[in-house]
Design a protein around this motif. Structure first.
Motif, short mmCIF file in Angstrom:
data_model
loop_
_atom_site.label_atom_id
_atom_site.label_comp_id
_atom_site.label_asym_id
_atom_site.label_seq_id
_atom_site.Cartn_x
_atom_site.Cartn_y
_atom_site.Cartn_z
N PHE A 1 0.91 -1.22 0.15
CA PHE A 1 0.02 -0.03 0.04
C PHE A 1 0.95 1.24 0.02
N THR A 2 0.46 2.09 -0.89
CA THR A 2 1.40 3.48 -1.05
C THR A 2 0.48 4.43 -0.27
N GLY A 3 -0.72 4.37 0.13
CA GLY A 3 -1.58 5.20 0.85
C GLY A 3 -3.04 4.52 0.87
N LEU A 4 -3.77 4.53 2.13
CA LEU A 4 -5.02 4.14 2.65
C LEU A 4 -6.03 4.72 2.02
N LYS A 5 -6.08 6.02 1.73
CA LYS A 5 -7.10 6.75 1.67
C LYS A 5 -7.62 6.76 0.16
N PRO A 6 -6.47 6.83 -0.94
CA PRO A 6 -6.98 6.53 -2.17
C PRO A 6 -7.31 4.92 -2.51
N PHE A 7 -6.92 4.20 -1.64
CA PHE A 7 -7.60 2.61 -1.91
C PHE A 7 -9.03 2.67 -1.52
N ILE A 8 -9.35 3.32 -0.42
CA ILE A 8 -10.49 3.25 0.07
C ILE A 8 -11.54 4.09 -0.51
N GLY A 9 -10.95 5.11 -1.34
CA GLY A 9 -11.81 6.05 -2.07
C GLY A 9 -12.23 5.42 -3.34
N ASP A 10 -11.34 4.71 -3.89
CA ASP A 10 -11.49 4.13 -5.31
C ASP A 10 -12.48 2.97 -5.23
N LEU A 11 -12.47 2.27 -3.81
CA LEU A 11 -13.39 1.28 -3.82
C LEU A 11 -14.69 1.68 -3.27
N LYS A 12 -14.73 2.86 -2.98
CA LYS A 12 -16.32 3.48 -2.95
C LYS A 12 -16.82 3.81 -4.16
N LYS A 13 -15.84 4.18 -5.15
CA LYS A 13 -16.34 4.13 -6.60
C LYS A 13 -16.81 3.10 -7.27
N LEU A 14 -16.06 1.85 -6.60
CA LEU A 14 -16.93 0.87 -7.27
C LEU A 14 -17.80 0.17 -6.41
N GLY A 15 -18.61 0.77 -5.66
CA GLY A 15 -19.96 0.62 -4.79
C GLY A 15 -19.60 -0.20 -3.47
N PHE A 16 -18.35 0.05 -2.75
CA PHE A 16 -18.01 -0.59 -1.52
C PHE A 16 -17.76 0.32 -0.28
N ASP A 17 -18.35 0.49 0.73
CA ASP A 17 -18.01 1.45 1.81
C ASP A 17 -17.22 0.73 2.89
N LEU A 18 -16.41 1.45 3.56
CA LEU A 18 -15.47 0.86 4.59
C LEU A 18 -16.21 0.82 5.75
N HIS A 19 -16.23 -0.52 6.28
CA HIS A 19 -16.99 -0.71 7.54
C HIS A 19 -15.99 -0.65 8.74
N LYS A 20 -14.85 -1.42 8.58
CA LYS A 20 -13.88 -1.53 9.55
C LYS A 20 -12.55 -1.84 8.80
N LYS A 21 -11.34 -1.42 9.60
CA LYS A 21 -9.87 -1.61 9.27
C LYS A 21 -9.12 -1.81 10.37
N ASN A 22 -8.17 -2.79 10.04
CA ASN A 22 -7.31 -2.80 11.03
C ASN A 22 -5.76 -2.95 10.54
N THR A 23 -4.89 -2.01 10.98
CA THR A 23 -3.49 -1.83 10.42
C THR A 23 -2.82 -2.09 11.45
N SER A 24 -3.06 -2.91 12.51
CA SER A 24 -2.09 -2.83 13.77
C SER A 24 -1.07 -3.88 13.58
N ASN A 25 -1.29 -4.90 12.76
CA ASN A 25 -0.45 -5.86 12.28
C ASN A 25 0.71 -5.25 11.46
N THR A 26 2.04 -5.69 11.66
CA THR A 26 3.17 -5.32 10.99
C THR A 26 3.25 -5.75 9.33
N HIS A 27 2.63 -7.06 9.32
CA HIS A 27 2.79 -7.78 8.06
C HIS A 27 1.67 -7.69 7.07
N PHE A 28 0.49 -7.34 7.65
CA PHE A 28 -0.61 -7.26 6.78
C PHE A 28 -1.73 -6.28 7.22
#
Length: 407
Positions: A347-374
């Motif tokens: 990932f280069t940035g999370l905002k553009p990734f989430i924004g483009d998925l919204k264009k495809l008809g998906f809204d973010l419900h939950k995210k977890n970035t606490s893990n170092t590997h994924f």
């Protein structure tokens, strides 16, 4: 008795008395001593005689029947020996030993521990002594010969055992040396094979990220071992992580209703379908087992709006990943869940990734970035999108390939 000192108080007549009678005091003392010595000598002799009598009495008291019988036997033996002597003198022939007498008489001797031990008696005849000795020496010689034979037999058996042991030891040493020789060679072979497989896994992994799904299908169909190597390397790499993202997804599904229908895009060995009671459609480019359906995840054999949950577990690989997401939108029901788990370094940035998925008809419900590997995301389908969306416009969905340092 006359005392010379009575008539001369001045003690002048004592000299005359001494000349006439001698020294009276000395004579008295010597007589007394001699009498005393004779008395003491008489007393000691009497005491000695009494002691001897007492000893004899004590011996007679403690004599048993056995000793009496032995003494009788001794007397008979002495008599027979005397008779043999008389016969010898008459005939002048060699002496014939009496078989009844030698080594029969055995007086009992007390040991230190108080036990009685038998000791052979001598008859007083020197010739009988010699014969007894000769018999004992012959017996000893026989015993020595038998013991030597036994030792020789034991020595032969031991030598055979030693030879067998040496042969077995030689075989063991040879086997050990062969094992020692084979072990390092096997270790070297295993290491080389692992290195080759790991290097090939890196090459295949980079190739999958840098090409479309159609091209990867061609590579795996042309070389069947390539998918096996890739799959082994992938599972070994994920095993080193602190947490496997698939375990977290399975845990979440188990908490939900078992009636939910799930589609696993890029399933691998279909581990999700094995561990969950829900109905699961497992898709991948190569079928490892019967639960896997071979399909390109950009075009899955499912009807529209037939799935409740779509799972992408480290499977957004390839240049056409936008088409994977569009296919997931087609298959999902409205308000259905799309779960994504992907490597954090892509990932280069999370905002553009989430924004483009919204264009495809998906809204973010939950995210977890606490893990170092994924990173993990939960998206909900809000609308259906047309399949003719321009992928170049969705720059946020272009993820970096997993590249490795050149060695």
């Amino acid at each position: 008795m006359f005392d010379c000192t009575e008539w001369d108080e001045t003690d002048q007549g004592s000299e005359l008395c001494d000349e006439l009678f001698g020294d009276v005091s000395k004579s008295i003392q010597t007589t007394e001593i001699s009498e005393n010595t004779t008395k003491t000598d008489q007393q000691t002799r009497k005491q000695w005689k009494l002691k001897q009598k007492n000893k004899r009495k004590c011996k007679n008291k403690f004599r048993t029947k056995e000793t009496k019988q032995e003494m009788e036997v001794k007397e008979t033996c002495i008599e027979t020996n005397k008779q043999s002597k008389s016969v010898k003198d008459a005939t002048k022939e060699k002496e014939v030993p009496n078989p009844a007498c030698p080594n029969v008489v055995q007086p009992i001797k007390k040991t230190k521990a108080g036990k009685r031990v038998a000791k052979p008696l001598n008859d007083g005849n020197p010739q009988s002594k010699k014969k007894v000795k000769s018999l004992t020496t012959q017996e000893k010689d026989n015993e020595n010969k038998s013991s030597l034979k036994a030792k020789l037999n034991d020595g032969n058996t031991q030598s055979k055992k030693k030879v067998n042991n040496t042969t077995t030891q030689g075989k063991d040493i040879e086997s050990k040396t062969t094992l020692k020789e084979t072990k390092p060679t096997q270790n070297l072979k295993d290491r080389l094979v692992k290195k080759l497989e790991s290097s090939r896994f890196r090459f295949i992994n980079e190739q999958i990220y840098s090409q479309s799904s159609e091209a990867t299908i061609k590579t795996f169909s042309s070389d069947q071992s390539a998918f096996e190597i890739y799959h082994r390397g992938f599972t070994a790499q994920v095993a080193t992580w602190p947490v496997n993202p698939l375990d977290l997804i399975i845990k979440w599904i188990k908490e939900k209703s078992p009636k939910l229908v799930i589609a696993d895009f890029g399933c691998g060995e279909a581990e999700l379908a094995k561990r969950v009671k829900n109905k699961v459609h497992s898709f991948d480019l190569v079928a490892v087992n019967d639960q896997v359906t071979v399909a390109d995840i950009s075009n899955v054999p499912l009807t529209d709006a037939s799935i409740d949950v779509v799972v992408f577990s480290l499977s957004l690989m390839g240049t056409n990943l936008v088409q994977f997401l569009i296919e997931a939108n087609r298959v999902l029901k409205t308000s259905g869940v799309m779960k994504i788990a992907e490597v954090a370094s892509r990932f280069t940035g999370l905002k553009p990734f989430i924004g483009d998925l919204k264009k495809l008809g998906f809204d973010l419900h939950k995210k977890n970035t606490s893990n170092t590997h994924f990173y993990m995301f939960d998206f909900i389908k809000t609308k259906t999108t047309s399949p003719n969306v321009a992928a170049d416009e969705l720059r946020g969905l272009k993820l970096k390939p997993c590249s490795y340092k050149k060695r």
